[in-house]
Design an enzyme around this catalytic site. Structure first.
Site, PDB file in Angstrom:
ATOM      1  N   ALA A  41     -26.903 -38.952   3.363  1.00  0.00           N
ATOM      2  CA  ALA A  41     -27.322 -37.916   2.419  1.00  0.00           C
ATOM      3  C   ALA A  41     -27.988 -36.746   3.141  1.00  0.00           C
ATOM      4  CB  ALA A  41     -28.263 -38.517   1.375  1.00  0.00           C
ATOM      5  N   TYR A  42     -28.866 -37.068   4.069  1.00  0.00           N
ATOM      6  CA  TYR A  42     -29.554 -36.019   4.835  1.00  0.00           C
ATOM      7  C   TYR A  42     -28.546 -35.229   5.677  1.00  0.00           C
ATOM      8  CZ  TYR A  42     -32.598 -33.872   8.338  1.00  0.00           C
ATOM      9  OH  TYR A  42     -33.225 -32.973   9.175  1.00  0.00           O
ATOM     10  N   SER A  43     -27.653 -35.929   6.363  1.00  0.00           N
ATOM     11  CA  SER A  43     -26.661 -35.255   7.199  1.00  0.00           C
ATOM     12  C   SER A  43     -25.780 -34.339   6.359  1.00  0.00           C
ATOM     13  CB  SER A  43     -25.790 -36.286   7.931  1.00  0.00           C
ATOM     14  OG  SER A  43     -26.534 -36.988   8.901  1.00  0.00           O
TER      15      SER A  43
END
Length: 263
Positions: free
Chosen positions: A157-159
């Protein structure tokens, strides 16, 4: 080298702690006028006071960056107070779920971090651009991350959110270059601080049966320069991209990671 940032008006999100505070104080040291923007104004105020102690003006503005109307209001208040906005530094963001695969990540977790890390920057850029276009001058610096350049298992999700921020950066750069506005992305790697020490190093120490300091040293071996990035390294990169020393640089991703993402 004089970066000629004195009296430039810098709109900075996420200035309360860590990297955001270091960036704020770096701009204060250069003599900028500051609009410090975020939800928790009580947490921002001590940083603003430290900036003021360096002789600069610092305006604290409460704003939920995921709300476009609040971003518009924050930009308007800045222009009303200082007359213009010269620099936007988008620091605010979140880390999202850690150690979860894409299958384990819930739709709500994914939506939450994408909304914060992408929509928040999109809203602030849209809000400050009218002032920059009117004055035919502007520097937009988005703080991304190297996991948005190479990807990372367990951080889908962060990437994804930081990868999307790169697209926002490059598209805006193409659109507003004609108005003498530069739009760039600074991509820190792992930055030394509480999260690195308490989560990354602690997890590695337990996994390999070593001390947390040994874990930090082992982590640094992944980098060409064999050292961990600190907040001030990121702040210096932001100052460079905010200055006219970098006048011919736009639409780039600048890794500040000791040589991990690019090598």
């Amino acid at each position: 080298m004089d970066l000629m940032l004195k009296d430039k008006v810098a709109f900075i999100t996420g200035p309360a702690k860590g990297m955001g505070a270091a960036i704020t104080l770096a701009f204060a040291k250069e003599g900028c006028k500051l609009a410090l923007v975020g939800r928790d104004t009580a947490a921002i105020e001590p940083v603003a006071e430290e900036a003021r102690s360096k002789g600069c003006s610092a305006l604290v503005i409460g704003c939920d960056l995921t709300d476009a109307a609040q971003c518009d209001a924050a930009a308007s208040k800045t222009v009303e107070t200082f007359g213009r906005i010269d620099v936007l530094v988008n620091v605010a963001g979140g880390s999202g779920p850690m150690g979860k695969t894409g299958v384990e990540t819930t739709p709500d977790e994914f939506d939450e971090i994408v909304t914060l890390n992408m929509n928040g920057c999109f809203h602030t850029i849209r809000s400050v651009l009218p002032s920059m276009i009117e004055n035919r001058y502007g520097k937009v610096i988005n703080v991304g991350g190297t996991f948005g350049m190479k990807g990372r298992a367990g951080r889908l999700a962060y990437s994804a959110s930081k990868w999307g921020l790169r697209g926002i950066t490059k598209s805006f750069a193409l659109e507003v270059g004609q108005h003498n506005i530069n739009v760039n992305c600074v991509a820190p790697g792992m930055v030394d601080g509480p999260r690195f020490r308490d989560k990354v190093c602690k997890t590695m120490a337990l996994k390999f049966g070593i001390s947390e300091e040994e874990a930090a040293i082992r982590h640094a071996q992944d980098y060409a320069l064999k050292r961990i990035t600190v907040d001030e390294d990121v702040a210096s990169a932001c100052l460079f991209l905010a200055s006219d020393v970098s006048r011919q640089i736009t639409g780039v991703d600048l890794p500040v990671d000791g040589g991990w993402a690019a090598l």
